[in-house]
Write an enzyme that holds these catalytic residues in place. Structure first.
Site, PDB file in Angstrom:
ATOM      1  N   SER A 244     -13.185  -6.009   4.912  1.00 62.27           N
ATOM      2  CA  SER A 244     -12.260  -5.330   4.021  1.00 62.27           C
ATOM      3  C   SER A 244     -11.640  -6.344   3.062  1.00 62.27           C
ATOM      4  O   SER A 244     -11.342  -7.469   3.450  1.00 62.27           O
ATOM      5  CB  SER A 244     -11.155  -4.641   4.830  1.00 62.27           C
ATOM      6  OG  SER A 244     -10.169  -4.092   3.989  1.00 62.27           O
TER       7      SER A 244
ATOM      8  N   TYR B 104       0.933 -11.313 -17.798  1.00 61.70           N
ATOM      9  CA  TYR B 104       0.988 -10.937 -16.384  1.00 61.70           C
ATOM     10  C   TYR B 104       0.448  -9.521 -16.194  1.00 61.70           C
ATOM     11  O   TYR B 104      -0.329  -9.261 -15.267  1.00 61.70           O
ATOM     12  CB  TYR B 104       2.427 -11.040 -15.883  1.00 61.70           C
ATOM     13  CG  TYR B 104       2.637 -10.525 -14.478  1.00 61.70           C
ATOM     14  CD1 TYR B 104       2.360 -11.326 -13.371  1.00 61.70           C
ATOM     15  CD2 TYR B 104       3.119  -9.232 -14.251  1.00 61.70           C
ATOM     16  CE1 TYR B 104       2.560 -10.856 -12.081  1.00 61.70           C
ATOM     17  CE2 TYR B 104       3.323  -8.759 -12.963  1.00 61.70           C
ATOM     18  CZ  TYR B 104       3.041  -9.575 -11.887  1.00 61.70           C
ATOM     19  OH  TYR B 104       3.230  -9.103 -10.610  1.00 61.70           O
TER      20      TYR B 104
END
Length: 332
Positions: free
Chosen positions: A226, A245
């Protein structure tokens, strides 16, 4: 943790781990050595792979000139890391993390700029990583096959490592979970930005996660593993003062969805997007304007994020999803 621990010291650590795991949670011990980054006020004679001094941090924190470690001293440090991990397991901690980032000793050995040695501990990436790998192997031999060992690595200066770390695949014999959490957070001005902010944020949020997935995908496939990427709940609407960002975190969300398609069914890829979590210590009182925009009426906690990550790792029928852990703030 230095040398043999007294019964009182062991009891203190055991009490700490018991409280940290009492709700069926994990509590991992981080093991670190500051190396040349040890503040001058703590130790005037620090150690490092090479005698290369660190400049003042933020113009304030002062560091001494480090002494270059000898071969014997390096072996002693290896033993001390292994001993600390043994104590962690003995006293009930459920895993350990080796701090090999942010200029600490293990990171210093990995860096070709700081590590200027010409012996078996320097030079090639195989030699520069020898200290970290030897510690990992020593801890694994001491704690057994099922005790978790994690490594904290710095990915901001990614260009120094992306080609070299591909040579280390054989050392990672089993990878079940990859969590991409590296990032920085600051505003920028389009008119004065000279590219450093761009490289910093794109490297840590986009380039590094993509490269790590590419590098470790075969081992993750073997284990039906995962991947969890940590994004940001606010990027879906853009952040006026944080354009680079926002671009970087938005790119990470796109990577999450794209790789969920590409790597299925063997690997699940999801994301957790935190909202306002752990208000800054220098301003402990949350902004009332922000709280008014959070339907649940409170700032989130680290446990809110970690429980979402654990859920995505444990649930075998979720992929390609971004869970926004923000108290409902992104609804506004």
């Amino acid at each position: 943790i230095e040398g043999d621990q007294s019964n009182e010291q062991l009891a203190g650590l055991a009490n700490w781990s018991a409280k940290g795991t009492q709700n069926d949670t994990h509590l991992w011990m981080q093991i670190s050595h500051a190396g040349r980054q040890t503040p001058f006020t703590i130790n005037k004679s620090s150690v490092a792979p090479s005698a290369k001094q660190l400049e003042k941090l933020l113009g304030v924190l002062k560091f001494g000139k480090p002494k270059e470690l000898t071969h014997t001293e390096i072996l002693d440090i290896i033993d001390r890391f292994i001993h600390a991990a043994e104590i962690a397991k003995q006293t009930g901690f459920t895993g350990v993390q080796l701090h090999s980032a942010h200029g600490y000793l293990l990171s210093e050995f990995l860096s070709p700029d700081i590590n200027q040695r010409t012996d078996k501990w320097g030079g090639s990436i195989q030699n520069r990583s020898r200290l970290l790998i030897t510690i990992i192997e020593g801890i694994r031999a001491m704690v057994g096959s099922y005790f978790p060992i994690s490594i904290k690595l710095n990915l901001r200066d990614f260009t120094s490592y992306e080609k070299e770390f591909s040579k280390l695949d054989e050392k990672w014999s089993s990878i079940d979970v990859l969590i991409n959490n590296a990032s920085t957070f600051y505003s920028d001005d389009l008119e004065i930005n000279e590219g450093s902010n761009w490289n910093d944020l794109i490297n840590s949020n986009v380039k590094a996660p993509y490269y790590l997935v590419s590098n470790f995908k075969d081992e993750l496939k073997k284990n039906n593993g995962s991947i969890v990427n940590i994004t940001d709940a606010m990027v879906i609407r853009g952040m006026e003062k944080f354009p680079i960002y926002s671009i970087a975190k938005g790119g990470l969300e796109t990577i999450t969805k794209s790789l969920a398609r590409k790597l299925a069914p063997e690997i699940r890829v999801n994301g957790v997007a935190p909202g306002a979590i752990l208000w800054p210590e220098q301003n402990p009182d949350p902004d009332e304007k922000i709280l008014m925009n959070i339907p649940l009426g409170r700032i989130g906690s680290a446990e809110d994020i970690s429980s979402a990550v654990f859920h995505l790792v444990a649930n075998k029928y979720i992929t390609g999803q971004i869970i926004r852990v923000d108290g409902g703030r992104s609804l506004n």
